[in-house]
Design a protein around this motif. Structure first.
Motif, PDB file in Angstrom:
ATOM      1  N   LEU A   1       0.726  -1.222   0.018  1.00  0.00           N
ATOM      2  CA  LEU A   1       0.022   0.014   0.124  1.00  0.00           C
ATOM      3  C   LEU A   1       0.849   1.272   0.110  1.00  0.00           C
ATOM      4  O   LEU A   1       0.684   2.264  -0.507  1.00  0.00           O
ATOM      5  CB  LEU A   1      -0.904  -0.046   1.197  1.00  0.00           C
ATOM      6  N   GLN A   2       1.925   1.187   0.833  1.00  0.00           N
ATOM      7  CA  GLN A   2       3.031   2.275   0.285  1.00  0.00           C
ATOM      8  C   GLN A   2       3.440   2.648  -0.836  1.00  0.00           C
ATOM      9  O   GLN A   2       3.687   3.671  -1.265  1.00  0.00           O
ATOM     10  CB  GLN A   2       4.047   2.064   1.549  1.00  0.00           C
ATOM     11  N   GLN A   3       3.685   1.413  -1.583  1.00  0.00           N
ATOM     12  CA  GLN A   3       4.053   1.351  -2.748  1.00  0.00           C
ATOM     13  C   GLN A   3       2.954   2.058  -3.814  1.00  0.00           C
ATOM     14  O   GLN A   3       3.174   2.845  -4.965  1.00  0.00           O
ATOM     15  CB  GLN A   3       4.597   0.284  -3.457  1.00  0.00           C
ATOM     16  N   ALA A   4       1.856   1.688  -3.416  1.00  0.00           N
ATOM     17  CA  ALA A   4       0.727   2.138  -4.282  1.00  0.00           C
ATOM     18  C   ALA A   4       0.460   3.431  -3.879  1.00  0.00           C
ATOM     19  O   ALA A   4       0.079   4.316  -5.221  1.00  0.00           O
ATOM     20  CB  ALA A   4      -0.665   1.280  -3.825  1.00  0.00           C
ATOM     21  N   SER A   5       0.806   4.156  -2.889  1.00  0.00           N
ATOM     22  CA  SER A   5       0.427   5.631  -2.686  1.00  0.00           C
ATOM     23  C   SER A   5       1.378   6.285  -3.361  1.00  0.00           C
ATOM     24  O   SER A   5       1.265   7.329  -4.145  1.00  0.00           O
ATOM     25  CB  SER A   5       0.794   5.796  -1.122  1.00  0.00           C
ATOM     26  N   LYS A   6       2.909   5.670  -3.504  1.00  0.00           N
ATOM     27  CA  LYS A   6       3.968   6.254  -4.414  1.00  0.00           C
ATOM     28  C   LYS A   6       3.828   6.274  -5.771  1.00  0.00           C
ATOM     29  O   LYS A   6       3.779   7.172  -6.605  1.00  0.00           O
ATOM     30  CB  LYS A   6       5.294   5.664  -3.998  1.00  0.00           C
ATOM     31  N   ALA A   7       3.169   5.252  -6.258  1.00  0.00           N
ATOM     32  CA  ALA A   7       2.754   4.987  -7.570  1.00  0.00           C
ATOM     33  C   ALA A   7       1.647   6.085  -7.981  1.00  0.00           C
ATOM     34  O   ALA A   7       1.680   6.660  -9.200  1.00  0.00           O
ATOM     35  CB  ALA A   7       2.145   3.704  -7.892  1.00  0.00           C
ATOM     36  N   ALA A   8       0.809   6.319  -7.297  1.00  0.00           N
ATOM     37  CA  ALA A   8      -0.355   7.255  -7.366  1.00  0.00           C
ATOM     38  C   ALA A   8      -0.025   8.623  -7.444  1.00  0.00           C
ATOM     39  O   ALA A   8      -0.299   9.454  -8.481  1.00  0.00           O
ATOM     40  CB  ALA A   8      -1.610   6.965  -6.293  1.00  0.00           C
ATOM     41  N   GLN A   9       1.036   9.027  -6.530  1.00  0.00           N
ATOM     42  CA  GLN A   9       1.559  10.461  -6.297  1.00  0.00           C
ATOM     43  C   GLN A   9       2.448  10.617  -7.753  1.00  0.00           C
ATOM     44  O   GLN A   9       2.621  11.779  -8.038  1.00  0.00           O
ATOM     45  CB  GLN A   9       2.416  10.626  -5.367  1.00  0.00           C
ATOM     46  N   GLY A  10       3.170   9.440  -8.434  1.00  0.00           N
ATOM     47  CA  GLY A  10       3.737   9.537  -9.593  1.00  0.00           C
ATOM     48  C   GLY A  10       3.152   9.487 -10.753  1.00  0.00           C
ATOM     49  O   GLY A  10       3.435   9.390 -11.917  1.00  0.00           O
ATOM     50  N   LEU A  11       1.546   9.477 -10.662  1.00  0.00           N
ATOM     51  CA  LEU A  11       0.687   9.327 -11.873  1.00  0.00           C
ATOM     52  C   LEU A  11       0.694   8.146 -12.707  1.00  0.00           C
ATOM     53  O   LEU A  11       0.414   7.879 -13.606  1.00  0.00           O
ATOM     54  CB  LEU A  11       0.883  10.569 -12.740  1.00  0.00           C
ATOM     55  N   HIS A  12       1.284   7.004 -11.994  1.00  0.00           N
ATOM     56  CA  HIS A  12       1.387   5.756 -12.435  1.00  0.00           C
ATOM     57  C   HIS A  12       0.209   4.974 -11.883  1.00  0.00           C
ATOM     58  O   HIS A  12       0.399   3.945 -11.310  1.00  0.00           O
ATOM     59  CB  HIS A  12       2.738   4.913 -11.858  1.00  0.00           C
ATOM     60  N   TRP A  13      -0.853   5.104 -12.768  1.00  0.00           N
ATOM     61  CA  TRP A  13      -2.189   4.528 -12.203  1.00  0.00           C
ATOM     62  C   TRP A  13      -2.246   3.108 -12.408  1.00  0.00           C
ATOM     63  O   TRP A  13      -2.968   2.473 -11.392  1.00  0.00           O
ATOM     64  CB  TRP A  13      -3.364   5.519 -12.923  1.00  0.00           C
ATOM     65  N   GLY A  14      -1.850   2.586 -13.584  1.00  0.00           N
ATOM     66  CA  GLY A  14      -1.742   1.111 -13.439  1.00  0.00           C
ATOM     67  C   GLY A  14      -1.179   0.502 -12.529  1.00  0.00           C
ATOM     68  O   GLY A  14      -1.976  -0.614 -11.824  1.00  0.00           O
ATOM     69  N   GLN A  15       0.014   0.905 -12.070  1.00  0.00           N
ATOM     70  CA  GLN A  15       0.848   0.132 -11.054  1.00  0.00           C
ATOM     71  C   GLN A  15       0.041   0.470  -9.736  1.00  0.00           C
ATOM     72  O   GLN A  15       0.018  -0.549  -8.878  1.00  0.00           O
ATOM     73  CB  GLN A  15       1.950   0.650 -11.141  1.00  0.00           C
ATOM     74  N   ALA A  16      -0.500   1.649  -9.573  1.00  0.00           N
ATOM     75  CA  ALA A  16      -1.117   2.141  -8.389  1.00  0.00           C
ATOM     76  C   ALA A  16      -2.181   1.091  -8.164  1.00  0.00           C
ATOM     77  O   ALA A  16      -2.575   0.650  -6.835  1.00  0.00           O
ATOM     78  CB  ALA A  16      -1.620   3.531  -8.376  1.00  0.00           C
ATOM     79  N   GLY A  17      -3.131   0.809  -9.128  1.00  0.00           N
ATOM     80  CA  GLY A  17      -4.283   0.213  -8.800  1.00  0.00           C
ATOM     81  C   GLY A  17      -3.795  -1.232  -8.385  1.00  0.00           C
ATOM     82  O   GLY A  17      -4.621  -1.889  -7.775  1.00  0.00           O
TER      83      GLY A  17
END
Length: 206
Positions: free
Chosen positions: A76-92
């Motif tokens: 979930l920490q990595q998901a948050s970082k991915a979302a902040q970096g606009l990497h939406w597929g990875q975040a999901g």
């Protein structure tokens, strides 16, 4: 600056404001929950000196639980970082994986309870067993509550995406999972490593 730009800027500012307020609310909730757990742990320590206290062996499934909660927190920490970096597929994908770890965590906790029941370790009759079931159940309820929020975040992320809102929601979700992991580490150390001898060594004789 045209009207649409002003509206967009205002909407973004509103979402950031909501995120900040939600963050404060989460800190308050975690503070209250921490106090509750500490009070129960204090009662656990005080009860250990009673003559009817009989330590129980921690089921090995709890190590699996710990690994799952740690994995969920990291994901979930990595998901948050991915979302902040606009990497939406990875975040999901990371968001789904983190929630899945929490669901399996609850299943393994029930498995641990079943293992104790098979050894005739019941909630009543032994204060050590009573506290074990109480504390793990209380923590499990907090995990279940987190999964409700995770479900809302996941639903909105896939059905009604909003970059600003989703980013701060994932950040708060990760923060809460770090809290769950910290509480679980404290409970596991208390239930599995704290003995009356250790308490007397630290606190001195009653």
């Amino acid at each position: 600056m045209n009207a649409s730009t002003v509206l967009t800027t205002s909407a973004v500012a509103d979402r950031h404001s909501r995120g900040a307020n939600a963050g404060i609310g989460l800190w308050v909730f975690m503070g209250v929950a921490t106090t509750l757990f500490l009070l129960f742990i204090t009662a656990y320590v005080m009860r250990m000196n009673a003559s009817d206290w009989s330590a129980i062996a921690m089921p090995w499934q709890l190590w699996v639980s710990t690994a799952l909660l740690l994995a969920g927190s990291v994901l979930l920490q990595q998901a948050s970082k991915a979302a902040q970096g606009l990497h939406w597929g990875q975040a999901g994908s990371l968001l789904l994986a983190g929630g899945a770890c929490a669901w399996v965590f609850l299943g393994v906790q029930l498995w641990a309870w079943q293992a104790l029941y098979a050894q005739h370790v019941m909630p009543a009759g032994n204060p050590a067993a009573s506290f074990f079931y109480l504390l793990t159940a209380l923590h499990g309820l907090h995990v279940a509550g987190g999964l409700v929020a995770w479900g809302v975040i996941t639903h909105d992320f896939w059905r009604r995406p909003d970059p600003v809102r989703d980013a701060w929601r994932m950040a708060l979700c990760a923060r809460y999972w770090h809290f769950l992991l910290a509480v679980w580490a404290l409970l596991f150390a208390t239930l599995g490593g704290l003995t009356p001898e250790v308490v007397r060594f630290i606190c001195g004789p009653a």
